[in-house]
Scaffold this motif. Sequence first.
Motif, PDB file in Angstrom:
ATOM      1  N   GLU A  68      47.404  71.460  58.714  1.00 15.37           N
ATOM      2  CA  GLU A  68      47.468  72.233  59.954  1.00 15.37           C
ATOM      3  C   GLU A  68      46.179  73.019  60.185  1.00 15.37           C
ATOM      4  OE1 GLU A  68      50.869  74.698  59.663  1.00 15.37           O
ATOM      5  OE2 GLU A  68      52.332  73.047  59.844  1.00 15.37           O
ATOM      6  N   VAL A  69      45.645  73.606  59.118  1.00 15.26           N
ATOM      7  CA  VAL A  69      44.403  74.373  59.243  1.00 15.26           C
ATOM      8  C   VAL A  69      43.232  73.445  59.561  1.00 15.26           C
ATOM      9  CG1 VAL A  69      42.762  75.853  57.999  1.00 15.26           C
ATOM     10  CG2 VAL A  69      45.229  76.206  57.735  1.00 15.26           C
ATOM     11  N   LEU A  70      43.182  72.271  58.913  1.00 11.66           N
ATOM     12  CA  LEU A  70      42.090  71.335  59.173  1.00 11.66           C
ATOM     13  C   LEU A  70      42.148  70.797  60.606  1.00 11.66           C
ATOM     14  CD1 LEU A  70      41.971  69.303  55.820  1.00 11.66           C
ATOM     15  CD2 LEU A  70      40.516  71.200  56.547  1.00 11.66           C
ATOM     16  N   ASP A  71      43.356  70.694  61.165  1.00 12.86           N
ATOM     17  CA  ASP A  71      43.461  70.299  62.574  1.00 12.86           C
ATOM     18  C   ASP A  71      42.887  71.368  63.497  1.00 12.86           C
ATOM     19  OD1 ASP A  71      44.623  67.903  61.930  1.00 12.86           O
ATOM     20  OD2 ASP A  71      46.689  68.633  62.147  1.00 12.86           O
ATOM     21  N   LEU A  72      43.029  72.642  63.088  1.00 10.15           N
ATOM     22  CA  LEU A  72      42.501  73.734  63.905  1.00 10.15           C
ATOM     23  C   LEU A  72      40.986  73.858  63.792  1.00 10.15           C
ATOM     24  CD1 LEU A  72      45.202  76.489  63.196  1.00 10.15           C
ATOM     25  CD2 LEU A  72      44.966  75.095  65.251  1.00 10.15           C
ATOM     26  N   TYR A  73      40.434  73.421  62.673  1.00 12.12           N
ATOM     27  CA  TYR A  73      38.989  73.537  62.427  1.00 12.12           C
ATOM     28  C   TYR A  73      38.426  72.154  62.095  1.00 12.12           C
ATOM     29  CZ  TYR A  73      40.005  78.511  62.147  1.00 12.12           C
ATOM     30  OH  TYR A  73      40.425  79.795  62.425  1.00 12.12           O
ATOM     31  N   PRO A  74      38.322  71.257  63.083  1.00  9.43           N
ATOM     32  CA  PRO A  74      37.852  69.884  62.816  1.00  9.43           C
ATOM     33  C   PRO A  74      36.412  69.841  62.336  1.00  9.43           C
ATOM     34  CG  PRO A  74      37.990  70.313  65.180  1.00  9.43           C
ATOM     35  CD  PRO A  74      38.631  71.476  64.500  1.00  9.43           C
ATOM     36  N   GLU A  75      35.582  70.835  62.690  1.00  6.01           N
ATOM     37  CA  GLU A  75      34.193  70.827  62.229  1.00  6.01           C
ATOM     38  C   GLU A  75      34.110  70.988  60.719  1.00  6.01           C
ATOM     39  OE1 GLU A  75      35.424  75.030  63.015  1.00  6.01           O
ATOM     40  OE2 GLU A  75      35.595  73.097  64.055  1.00  6.01           O
ATOM     41  N   TYR A  76      35.126  71.603  60.112  1.00  2.45           N
ATOM     42  CA  TYR A  76      35.141  71.769  58.651  1.00  2.45           C
ATOM     43  C   TYR A  76      35.968  70.685  57.972  1.00  2.45           C
ATOM     44  CZ  TYR A  76      36.381  73.709  54.097  1.00  2.45           C
ATOM     45  OH  TYR A  76      36.575  73.876  52.756  1.00  2.45           O
ATOM     46  N   ALA A  77      36.845  70.012  58.697  1.00  2.00           N
ATOM     47  CA  ALA A  77      37.762  69.045  58.095  1.00  2.00           C
ATOM     48  C   ALA A  77      37.006  67.902  57.423  1.00  2.00           C
ATOM     49  CB  ALA A  77      38.717  68.502  59.162  1.00  2.00           C
ATOM     50  N   HIS A  78      36.014  67.318  58.093  1.00  2.00           N
ATOM     51  CA  HIS A  78      35.281  66.188  57.503  1.00  2.00           C
ATOM     52  C   HIS A  78      34.494  66.632  56.264  1.00  2.00           C
ATOM     53  CE1 HIS A  78      36.302  63.574  60.864  1.00  2.00           C
ATOM     54  NE2 HIS A  78      35.980  64.564  61.699  1.00  2.00           N
ATOM     55  N   LYS A  79      33.928  67.809  56.316  1.00  2.00           N
ATOM     56  CA  LYS A  79      33.210  68.334  55.158  1.00  2.00           C
ATOM     57  C   LYS A  79      34.147  68.534  53.978  1.00  2.00           C
ATOM     58  CE  LYS A  79      29.714  70.329  53.005  1.00  2.00           C
ATOM     59  NZ  LYS A  79      28.580  69.529  52.499  1.00  2.00           N
ATOM     60  N   PHE A  80      35.356  69.008  54.249  1.00  2.00           N
ATOM     61  CA  PHE A  80      36.343  69.230  53.193  1.00  2.00           C
ATOM     62  C   PHE A  80      36.753  67.912  52.553  1.00  2.00           C
ATOM     63  CE2 PHE A  80      40.712  69.566  51.717  1.00  2.00           C
ATOM     64  CZ  PHE A  80      40.654  70.684  50.907  1.00  2.00           C
ATOM     65  N   VAL A  81      37.026  66.896  53.389  1.00  2.00           N
ATOM     66  CA  VAL A  81      37.450  65.590  52.858  1.00  2.00           C
ATOM     67  C   VAL A  81      36.352  64.974  51.988  1.00  2.00           C
ATOM     68  CG1 VAL A  81      38.072  63.235  53.536  1.00  2.00           C
ATOM     69  CG2 VAL A  81      39.066  65.185  54.751  1.00  2.00           C
ATOM     70  N   GLU A  82      35.098  65.174  52.348  1.00  2.00           N
ATOM     71  CA  GLU A  82      33.997  64.633  51.557  1.00  2.00           C
ATOM     72  C   GLU A  82      33.817  65.381  50.235  1.00  2.00           C
ATOM     73  OE1 GLU A  82      30.552  64.786  53.969  1.00  2.00           O
ATOM     74  OE2 GLU A  82      31.252  63.264  55.413  1.00  2.00           O
ATOM     75  N   ASP A  83      33.956  66.687  50.255  1.00  2.00           N
ATOM     76  CA  ASP A  83      33.647  67.497  49.072  1.00  2.00           C
ATOM     77  C   ASP A  83      34.764  67.527  48.061  1.00  2.00           C
ATOM     78  OD1 ASP A  83      31.256  68.036  50.208  1.00  2.00           O
ATOM     79  OD2 ASP A  83      31.738  70.094  50.845  1.00  2.00           O
ATOM     80  N   ILE A  84      36.010  67.374  48.477  1.00  2.00           N
ATOM     81  CA  ILE A  84      37.109  67.590  47.547  1.00  2.00           C
ATOM     82  C   ILE A  84      37.142  66.536  46.443  1.00  2.00           C
ATOM     83  CG2 ILE A  84      38.797  66.304  48.909  1.00  2.00           C
ATOM     84  CD1 ILE A  84      40.878  68.380  47.968  1.00  2.00           C
ATOM     85  N   GLN A  85      36.724  65.299  46.748  1.00  2.00           N
ATOM     86  CA  GLN A  85      36.752  64.276  45.707  1.00  2.00           C
ATOM     87  C   GLN A  85      35.715  64.534  44.634  1.00  2.00           C
ATOM     88  OE1 GLN A  85      35.906  60.481  47.480  1.00  2.00           O
ATOM     89  NE2 GLN A  85      34.357  61.317  48.871  1.00  2.00           N
ATOM     90  N   HIS A  86      34.667  65.324  44.943  1.00  2.00           N
ATOM     91  CA  HIS A  86      33.681  65.691  43.926  1.00  2.00           C
ATOM     92  C   HIS A  86      34.085  66.956  43.177  1.00  2.00           C
ATOM     93  CE1 HIS A  86      31.133  62.653  45.684  1.00  2.00           C
ATOM     94  NE2 HIS A  86      31.174  63.264  46.871  1.00  2.00           N
ATOM     95  N   ASP A  87      34.885  67.823  43.810  1.00  2.00           N
ATOM     96  CA  ASP A  87      35.243  69.094  43.193  1.00  2.00           C
ATOM     97  C   ASP A  87      36.519  69.020  42.371  1.00  2.00           C
ATOM     98  OD1 ASP A  87      33.181  69.744  44.943  1.00  2.00           O
ATOM     99  OD2 ASP A  87      33.934  71.792  45.179  1.00  2.00           O
ATOM    100  N   LEU A  88      37.294  67.962  42.536  1.00  2.58           N
ATOM    101  CA  LEU A  88      38.519  67.848  41.760  1.00  2.58           C
ATOM    102  C   LEU A  88      38.211  67.640  40.288  1.00  2.58           C
ATOM    103  CD1 LEU A  88      40.803  65.589  43.999  1.00  2.58           C
ATOM    104  CD2 LEU A  88      41.191  67.986  43.401  1.00  2.58           C
ATOM    105  N   THR A  89      38.908  68.393  39.425  1.00  5.88           N
ATOM    106  CA  THR A  89      38.787  68.161  37.982  1.00  5.88           C
ATOM    107  C   THR A  89      39.470  66.856  37.605  1.00  5.88           C
ATOM    108  OG1 THR A  89      38.862  70.549  37.652  1.00  5.88           O
ATOM    109  CG2 THR A  89      39.235  69.165  35.723  1.00  5.88           C
ATOM    110  N   TYR A  90      40.642  66.621  38.167  1.00  8.09           N
ATOM    111  CA  TYR A  90      41.339  65.358  37.935  1.00  8.09           C
ATOM    112  C   TYR A  90      42.001  64.933  39.233  1.00  8.09           C
ATOM    113  CZ  TYR A  90      43.978  61.664  35.722  1.00  8.09           C
ATOM    114  OH  TYR A  90      44.475  60.439  35.381  1.00  8.09           O
ATOM    115  N   ASN A  91      41.800  63.667  39.600  1.00  8.70           N
ATOM    116  CA  ASN A  91      42.355  63.100  40.818  1.00  8.70           C
ATOM    117  C   ASN A  91      43.674  62.417  40.485  1.00  8.70           C
ATOM    118  OD1 ASN A  91      42.845  61.852  43.297  1.00  8.70           O
ATOM    119  ND2 ASN A  91      40.673  61.455  43.656  1.00  8.70           N
ATOM    120  N   LEU A  92      44.759  62.873  41.107  1.00 13.10           N
ATOM    121  CA  LEU A  92      46.091  62.359  40.812  1.00 13.10           C
ATOM    122  C   LEU A  92      46.534  61.251  41.760  1.00 13.10           C
ATOM    123  CD1 LEU A  92      47.916  65.740  40.098  1.00 13.10           C
ATOM    124  CD2 LEU A  92      47.369  63.983  38.431  1.00 13.10           C
TER     125      LEU A  92
END
Length: 546
Positions: A502-526
């Motif tokens: 819901e928050v990423l829908d409200l802030y689309p300018e940050y949503a793509h950046k978040f999707v790109e960065d989270i796979q590098h910041d995760l300690t373990y991907n489930l």
Amino acid sequence: KVKGRSRAGTHFDSARRRSRAVLYHISGHLQRREKNKLKINNNVFVDKPAFPEYKVSDAKKSKFILLHFSTFKAGWDWLILLATFYVAVTVPYNVCFIGNDDLSTTRSTTVSDIAVEILFIIADIILNFRTTYVSKSGQVIFEARSICIHYVTTWFIIDLIAALPFDLLYAFNVTVVSLVHLLKTVRLLRLLRLLQKLDRYSQHSTIVLTLLMSMFALLAHWMACIWYVIGKMEREDNSLLKWEVGWLHELGKRLESPYYGNNTLGGPSIRSAYIAALYFTLSSLTSVGFGNVSANTDAEKIFSICTMLIGALMHALVFGNVTAIIQRMYSRWSLYHTRTKDLKDFIRVHHLPQQLKQRMLEYFQTTWSVNNGIDSNELLKDFPDELRSDITMHLNKEILQLSLFECASRGCLRSLSLHIKTSFCAPGEYLLRQGDALQAIYFVCSGSMEVLKDSMVLAILGKGDLIGANLSIKDQVIKTNADVKALTYCDLQCIILKGLFEVLDLYPEYAHKFVEDIQHDLTYNLREGHESDVISRLSNKSTVSQ
């Protein structure tokens, strides 16, 4: 033989994969991850946002104006409170017991009385002329002229009369008449200001309890002074008669110091008379009444009746409040035992097995020790969103300081903080099971956890690690590929995925950046299908180390 070798090879491969997982954890993976991922985003929490000028501009006031909410004023109020109690004790005692006796009798408290008068006159009245106040409209008044007018029209007359320097007459050996002693009782009007300030400390149970008991003791002291005056007046009115009925005569006989010379000489000492009078009033106010000091004359009996009525009122007022305060002090302890009993009754009614019962009780006791039974979500739900988001940002600042949220705006972080919940996991408990639908992204605040698949340890997680899955805006359900189990007591902060989307829908300018960065910041991907990449990385890491 071939079958035996294949079985041995299978056990050997399983042990080798487990050792590779341990090597992967030990060989510096955590250090590299901390350097690349755990960069603290201090922009939101260090740099203050730009406020409008009217909010940060200082109130225009003179340097000689004292703020009514300052620390110095609070300490000064407590000093005046102690001085007021001193006046409330000494003035009735001097009026009733000392009276027109020899001047040397009063010299013991003359110095302290003069010091208190100087405190009231020079200090308190002058400070009140320079202390801010809150108007009826809720505005803090800093103007000196308005402050003076307000003080003169409210408490100045009472403070001035109460601060008249009667005790300076003793210092200059001026003959004092009874009228002067009676005028000193006007100082007790200062207790009205004490009642005005009680509301400020009404939330502090210990302070209110102390003040209530002090007021009860002070009332008993006043009643003792009046009781002595009644006995003294009855003795003086019947000095020409052979009259030995009053309580002072009875006390003198018991102490072997009776009155003689037409009831004008002898008798008990002032010290003994005061202790006996205080003993009588306290026993009457508390409805005890031992009877060794009793009322004999009509005036004494009428006073005793009034004392009993006042005692009944004080029982309802003082001791009723004392009981409520003590119950409030132990309310959290009582709530803990009530919930524990409800939990045990639930276990008994539904016939839960012993192992499940032990897990439930251990989880309840541990979570209670962490949050003291306070549900933060329930507590904050009535606050406005603006204040609630600031509170949740402070509570969840540890996870919001991750480099993953470095590019997020302050508004995005405030919205996101409302969807962060606190979770807890006891040793041996599973946070996630393989094949579960992932509901949140978890951040380990403290403790240690392990990621398991087919009894093989894939990773050891600790403080600062992030557990979840790489996201896509189109994701509906994410299935987990491994178990996550707690090794110790773990405190977790979890970002609910539904709220995150819901928050990423409200802030689309940050949503793509978040999707790109989270796979590098995760300690373990489930995410399912991602475990093959993990095992290949473990194999490569083990080969390099070998």
